[in-house]
Design a protein around this motif. Structure first.
Motif, short mmCIF file in Angstrom:
data_model
loop_
_atom_site.label_atom_id
_atom_site.label_comp_id
_atom_site.label_asym_id
_atom_site.label_seq_id
_atom_site.Cartn_x
_atom_site.Cartn_y
_atom_site.Cartn_z
N HIS B 35 0.81 -1.22 0.00
CA HIS B 35 0.00 0.00 0.00
C HIS B 35 0.84 1.26 0.00
O HIS B 35 0.31 2.35 0.10
CB HIS B 35 -0.91 0.01 1.23
N TYR B 75 -10.25 -3.96 17.86
CA TYR B 75 -9.89 -2.55 17.76
C TYR B 75 -9.62 -1.94 19.13
O TYR B 75 -8.71 -1.12 19.30
CB TYR B 75 -10.99 -1.75 17.06
N PHE B 82 -3.31 2.17 16.69
CA PHE B 82 -3.97 3.04 15.71
C PHE B 82 -3.53 4.47 15.89
O PHE B 82 -3.41 5.24 14.94
CB PHE B 82 -5.49 2.92 15.79
N ALA B 83 -3.24 4.85 17.12
CA ALA B 83 -2.76 6.20 17.36
C ALA B 83 -1.32 6.36 16.90
O ALA B 83 -0.87 7.47 16.63
CB ALA B 83 -2.88 6.54 18.85
N HIS B 87 -2.81 1.87 10.23
CA HIS B 87 -3.69 2.59 9.32
C HIS B 87 -4.85 1.73 8.89
O HIS B 87 -5.94 2.21 8.63
CB HIS B 87 -2.81 2.94 8.11
N SER B 88 -4.60 0.44 8.82
CA SER B 88 -5.59 -0.45 8.24
C SER B 88 -5.36 -1.86 8.76
O SER B 88 -4.23 -2.31 8.88
CB SER B 88 -5.43 -0.40 6.72
N LEU B 89 -6.46 -2.53 9.08
CA LEU B 89 -6.37 -3.88 9.63
C LEU B 89 -7.43 -4.73 8.96
O LEU B 89 -8.61 -4.50 9.13
CB LEU B 89 -6.62 -3.80 11.13
N SER B 90 -6.99 -5.70 8.17
CA SER B 90 -7.93 -6.61 7.55
C SER B 90 -8.13 -7.77 8.52
O SER B 90 -7.16 -8.36 8.98
CB SER B 90 -7.33 -7.09 6.22
N LEU B 91 -9.39 -8.05 8.86
CA LEU B 91 -9.64 -9.03 9.92
C LEU B 91 -10.44 -10.24 9.46
O LEU B 91 -11.48 -10.09 8.83
CB LEU B 91 -10.39 -8.36 11.08
#
Lengths: 132, 108
Positions: B35, B75, B82-83, B87-91
């Motif tokens: 990405h 999450y 995340f902080a 950026h992105s988490l595919s679960l």
């Protein structure tokens, strides 16, 4: 007392009342509301693109869908994460209710749950037109 | 291609999920490289190499939980990450029973 180590975990500041009101209004404006990266015609992220493709596959008509590009609005980008209490984009709302992100939408699509929801909500017709 | 050892965020994701959800199976893949050219990543100079991950997790902590509830569980465990640039988490989440279902395909 508990020590608050980080405020608003996913957003760096609290969403303003005004932004919250705007988002609330936006999710009620159309049956399907999408917060994504890029636009439906030009998605800027694979997950956002996948969501657009799935909704298109089900024939969600343009007048029933509204997409917001979070990349063009930093306030919206952080605001929607706090509003939904969800740290990632894309985010899908149907009939004002948060469905989740790309993974959940794909899963609902594969299980048939998405089609049922769209049909029951009269967002798409029950039968597939012969020429689709 | 040389194997890269997990960075701090991947290690943190691994350790926190292990502790919070006691999974019977946990698989984390770093997809950040795929990405790096995206507009938001370019704006950050390509990202720090730990921006996008895929997580496949099997845990009975998910029993009785909808997909959304499962994702929210994950999450909330990872709010700090995340902080910090995640950026992105595919679960992909399953209970032990769900993962043992031989009739399902490998994708969910």
């Amino acid at each position: 007392y508990s020590i608050i180590r980080s405020a608003a975990p996913f957003a760096h500041r609290y969403i303003s009342t005004e932004t919250r009101g705007l988002i609330q209004k936006a999710i009620e404006e159309r049956p399907v509301v999408l917060f994504m990266k890029g636009t439906p015609k030009l998605p800027e992220c694979g997950f956002s693109r996948a969501v657009v493709q799935v909704l298109d596959l089900h024939g969600v008509p343009e007048d029933k869908l509204k997409a917001y590009n979070v990349l063009s609005d930093p306030e919206l980008r952080s605001g929607i994460k706090e509003f939904s209490d969800w740290p990632t984009i894309p985010q899908i709302y149907v009939n004002g209710e948060f469905l989740g992100g790309c993974d959940i939408l794909l899963s609902m699509h594969q299980s048939g749950e998405l089609e049922k929801l769209l049909v029951d909500s009269k967002i798409i017709p029950e039968e597939i037109p012969a020429d689709k | 291609m040389e194997t890269v050892s997990p960075g701090p965020i991947e290690t943190s994701i691994h350790d926190k999920l292990l502790q919070a959800l006691k999974p019977s199976s946990l698989n984390i893949t770093n997809d950040s490289w795929k990405h790096r050219h995206h507009a938001p990543m370019r704006a950050q100079g390509g990202g720090n190499g730990e921006t996008h991950f895929s997580v496949q997790i099997v845990s009975d902590a998910f029993i009785g939980k909808t997909p959304m509830q499962r994702h929210r569980m994950i999450y909330s465990v990872l709010s700090e990450e995340f902080a910090q640039g995640l950026h992105s988490l595919s679960l992909k989440t399953k209970t032990l029973d769900e993962s043992g279902d031989k009739s399902s395909t490998s994708d969910i």
